[in-house]
Enzyme design. Structure first.
Site, mmCIF file in Angstrom:
data_model
loop_
_atom_site.group_PDB
_atom_site.id
_atom_site.type_symbol
_atom_site.label_atom_id
_atom_site.label_comp_id
_atom_site.label_asym_id
_atom_site.label_seq_id
_atom_site.Cartn_x
_atom_site.Cartn_y
_atom_site.Cartn_z
ATOM 1 N N ILE A 64 0.849 -1.200 0.000
ATOM 2 C CA ILE A 64 0.000 0.000 0.000
ATOM 3 C C ILE A 64 0.885 1.250 0.000
ATOM 4 O O ILE A 64 1.483 1.613 1.031
ATOM 5 C CB ILE A 64 -0.975 -0.007 1.205
ATOM 6 C CG1 ILE A 64 -1.793 -1.317 1.197
ATOM 7 C CG2 ILE A 64 -1.877 1.215 1.156
ATOM 8 C CD1 ILE A 64 -2.532 -1.627 -0.105
ATOM 9 N N GLU A 115 -1.188 -0.100 -10.111
ATOM 10 C CA GLU A 115 -2.451 0.403 -10.699
ATOM 11 C C GLU A 115 -2.822 -0.387 -11.957
ATOM 12 O O GLU A 115 -3.360 0.170 -12.923
ATOM 13 C CB GLU A 115 -2.394 1.914 -10.903
ATOM 14 C CG GLU A 115 -2.134 2.597 -9.557
ATOM 15 C CD GLU A 115 -2.522 4.022 -9.454
ATOM 16 O OE1 GLU A 115 -3.456 4.444 -10.147
ATOM 17 O OE2 GLU A 115 -1.886 4.733 -8.641
HETATM 18 N N1 CAA Z 1 -15.584 1.443 -14.001
HETATM 19 C C1 CAA Z 1 -16.765 1.070 -13.429
HETATM 20 N N2 CAA Z 1 -17.161 -0.221 -13.337
HETATM 21 C C2 CAA Z 1 -16.332 -1.160 -13.846
HETATM 22 C C3 CAA Z 1 -15.116 -0.843 -14.448
HETATM 23 C C4 CAA Z 1 -14.761 0.523 -14.541
HETATM 24 N N3 CAA Z 1 -13.607 0.901 -15.099
HETATM 25 N N4 CAA Z 1 -14.503 -1.984 -14.855
HETATM 26 C C5 CAA Z 1 -15.330 -2.986 -14.524
HETATM 27 N N5 CAA Z 1 -16.438 -2.485 -13.905
HETATM 28 C C6 CAA Z 1 -17.587 -3.220 -13.422
HETATM 29 C C7 CAA Z 1 -18.213 -4.011 -14.568
HETATM 30 O O1 CAA Z 1 -19.145 -3.226 -15.279
HETATM 31 C C8 CAA Z 1 -18.878 -5.154 -13.835
HETATM 32 O O2 CAA Z 1 -20.076 -4.680 -13.272
HETATM 33 P P1 CAA Z 1 -21.497 -5.503 -13.451
HETATM 34 O O3 CAA Z 1 -21.286 -6.867 -12.876
HETATM 35 O O4 CAA Z 1 -22.477 -4.659 -12.717
HETATM 36 O O5 CAA Z 1 -21.713 -5.563 -14.933
HETATM 37 C C9 CAA Z 1 -17.925 -5.395 -12.684
HETATM 38 O O6 CAA Z 1 -17.177 -4.216 -12.501
HETATM 39 C C10 CAA Z 1 -17.009 -6.573 -12.913
HETATM 40 O O7 CAA Z 1 -16.285 -6.331 -14.112
HETATM 41 P P2 CAA Z 1 -15.300 -7.424 -14.708
HETATM 42 O O8 CAA Z 1 -16.069 -8.718 -14.869
HETATM 43 O O9 CAA Z 1 -14.646 -6.842 -15.904
HETATM 44 O O10 CAA Z 1 -14.260 -7.605 -13.502
HETATM 45 P P3 CAA Z 1 -13.089 -8.633 -13.306
HETATM 46 O O11 CAA Z 1 -13.213 -9.250 -11.971
HETATM 47 O O12 CAA Z 1 -12.969 -9.519 -14.504
HETATM 48 O O13 CAA Z 1 -11.807 -7.670 -13.183
HETATM 49 C C11 CAA Z 1 -9.953 -6.384 -13.986
HETATM 50 C C12 CAA Z 1 -11.438 -6.799 -14.136
HETATM 51 C C13 CAA Z 1 -9.786 -5.302 -15.045
HETATM 52 C C14 CAA Z 1 -8.993 -7.516 -14.215
HETATM 53 C C15 CAA Z 1 -9.756 -5.784 -12.563
HETATM 54 O O14 CAA Z 1 -9.718 -6.808 -11.587
HETATM 55 C C16 CAA Z 1 -8.474 -4.971 -12.455
HETATM 56 O O15 CAA Z 1 -8.477 -3.799 -12.821
HETATM 57 N N6 CAA Z 1 -7.390 -5.552 -11.914
HETATM 58 C C17 CAA Z 1 -6.182 -4.828 -11.630
HETATM 59 C C18 CAA Z 1 -6.258 -4.241 -10.250
HETATM 60 C C19 CAA Z 1 -5.343 -3.084 -10.063
HETATM 61 O O16 CAA Z 1 -5.180 -2.232 -10.937
HETATM 62 N N7 CAA Z 1 -4.780 -3.006 -8.875
HETATM 63 C C20 CAA Z 1 -3.968 -1.910 -8.539
HETATM 64 C C21 CAA Z 1 -3.973 -1.728 -7.079
HETATM 65 S S1 CAA Z 1 -3.872 -0.065 -6.550
HETATM 66 C C22 CAA Z 1 -2.259 0.409 -6.674
HETATM 67 O O17 CAA Z 1 -1.460 -0.184 -7.311
HETATM 68 C C23 CAA Z 1 -2.012 1.681 -5.975
HETATM 69 C C24 CAA Z 1 -0.617 1.996 -5.682
HETATM 70 O O18 CAA Z 1 0.018 1.390 -4.843
HETATM 71 C C25 CAA Z 1 0.008 3.134 -6.372
#
Ligand code: CAA
Length: 381
Positions: free
Chosen positions: A157, A363
């Site tokens: 984090i 991210e």
């Molecule tokens: N905005 C709004 N809603 C969204 C969305 C978006 N961009 N993307 C997906 N959703 C919604 C979908 O519409 C869906 O909703 P419904 O069921 O109501 O239709 C729901 O979310 C599920 O969508 P998916 O089936 O596409 O979700 P998934 O489980 O297959 O995951 C993924 C998709 C893109 C792989 C996601 O898990 C992801 O982004 N993973 C990466 C995580 C990440 O970036 N982590 C970073 C951590 S933070 C960090 O790094 C901070 C730091 O230290 C600097």
């Protein structure tokens, strides 16, 4: 299409450039070497209004746009990528979701001090077993009386060890899958919250990150961010914006690599002339400059779309995917141009090389960005 920044955007750019060159850059090597959280630079960023750039003034922010945010992020990350990500997390991952999902009472209490930089925030989504698969949350939030009891562990984090407030994601209904995820605003001083030792990292060593342990943490309903079960949407929509911030950070690192390599190539001589006059070096610099410009255009486009309330998820993922790739390539080529001097800590390019790598991971990894982009393509968007 207008490529001319507005007066406000230019003012932000100039302020950020002046601050980055005169106050951040001189400390960047020491911050990296000492693994030091640059508290004094965070304080200065608060004074300059850089910790809540796109938050309305009513809520303690600067009331500017996301294009301004990108311009400032590039300048600060060009000087010090650690300082850049501290700024990016507070803006994109903390202030932005609170601005979009919190009640006015919550904004008064949390957004005002976060956007003005009196408090610093972190964003706790990742877990030991939920990185790319963000929906696989194991941190539980159980209803208890008129509040919640939270247990679990969060990983990697950013700002964790130095944050005052956390945007926290929990699972409150496992059977509901991603619809069972709920977000909270968690004050880090709450009983039962503990941070682990700072992660010992390859790069961005001035940016403190750690695990966060949550043991029977009790929160009242007024800490809910958005509705119960809405947490995954809060997280995903927040990361769309976050990816613009990281694209801008990567862009800053890439530009640092290019500028440092160009300056070096102009003064370093081999075979009777500056190495910039050898085509093998000059062509590397030409490619680096072209790619930096392309990354900047992609990043500014994503920010512009967000400012104009148009869909920007695909474009943000493209910007992050490409800019992080460019940062890594530019840093690698910069080391090659520096030769032996590129491999030692006396010169800055090995730091750019180490700092660049994380932009392909946090991210959303580059693989996740491709998943997001191809998902839009499959839907004809
Ligand atoms: N905005 C709004 N809603 C969204 C969305 C978006 N961009 N993307 C997906 N959703 C919604 C979908 O519409 C869906 O909703 P419904 O069921 O109501 O239709 C729901 O979310 C599920 O969508 P998916 O089936 O596409 O979700 P998934 O489980 O297959 O995951 C993924 C998709 C893109 C792989 C996601 O898990 C992801 O982004 N993973 C990466 C995580 C990440 O970036 N982590 C970073 C951590 S933070 C960090 O790094 C901070 C730091 O230290 C600097």
């Amino acid at each position: 299409m207008d490529f001319q920044p507005t007066e406000d955007q230019l003012a932000v750019l100039n302020t950020a450039r002046e601050f980055a060159q005169s106050e951040v850059l001189p400390k960047a090597a020491e911050i990296d070497r000492e693994h030091r959280h640059p508290a004094e630079l965070v304080k200065r960023m608060a004074e300059l209004g850089f910790l809540g750039i796109a938050v309305p003034e009513q809520w303690g922010g600067s009331g500017l746009d996301h294009v301004s945010y990108v311009l400032a992020m590039e300048e600060i990350s060009r000087a010090c990528a650690s300082t850049g990500v501290i700024m990016s997390v507070n803006n994109s991952l903390v202030c932005d979701p609170i601005n979009r999902f919190a009640t006015d009472a919550q904004k008064e209490k949390w957004l005002k001090p976060l956007a003005s930089g009196q408090l610093l925030g972190c964003f706790a989504l990742s877990e030991p077993e939920a990185g790319s698969d963000a929906a696989a949350q194991k941190t539980t939030a159980e209803k208890s009386g008129d509040g919640w009891v939270i247990n679990g562990t969060k990983n990697w984090i950013t700002n964790g060890p130095v944050a005052d407030v956390c945007v926290l994601f929990t699972m409150n209904d496992k059977a509901a899958g991603h619809k069972g995820i709920t977000a909270f605003i968690l004050p880090m001083k709450t009983k039962g919250v503990r941070t682990g030792p700072p992660d010992d990292k390859l790069g961005i060593r001035g940016s403190k990150s750690s695990q966060i342990y949550l043991d029977d943490v009790k929160l009242s309903n007024d800490h809910l961010l958005g509705e119960v079960g809405q947490g995954f949407k809060v997280a995903m929509s927040t990361l769309d914006g976050g990816r613009i911030g990281i694209a801008a950070q990567a862009l800053g690192i890439a530009r640092a690599a290019l500028e440092d390599a160009l300056a070096y190539a102009q003064q370093r001589r081999t075979m009777g002339k500056p190495i910039v006059q050898h085509q093998a070096i000059a062509f590397k610099l030409a490619d680096m400059a072209t790619e930096v410009d392309a990354a900047r255009l992609l990043t500014l486009r994503a920010a512009w779309l967000k400012d104009h309330k148009k869909p920007y998820g695909k474009e943000a993922a493209m910007a992050k995917l490409y800019a992080s790739d460019v940062a890594n390539r530019a840093a690698r080529e910069a080391i090659q141009i520096f030769g032996g001097n590129g491999y030692v800590t006396e010169f800055p390019v090995e730091r750019h090389f180490r700092d660049a790598k994380i932009t392909e991971i946090y991210e959303g990894t580059s693989e996740i960005q491709r998943l997001v982009i191809s998902g839009y393509l499959a839907k004809g968007q």
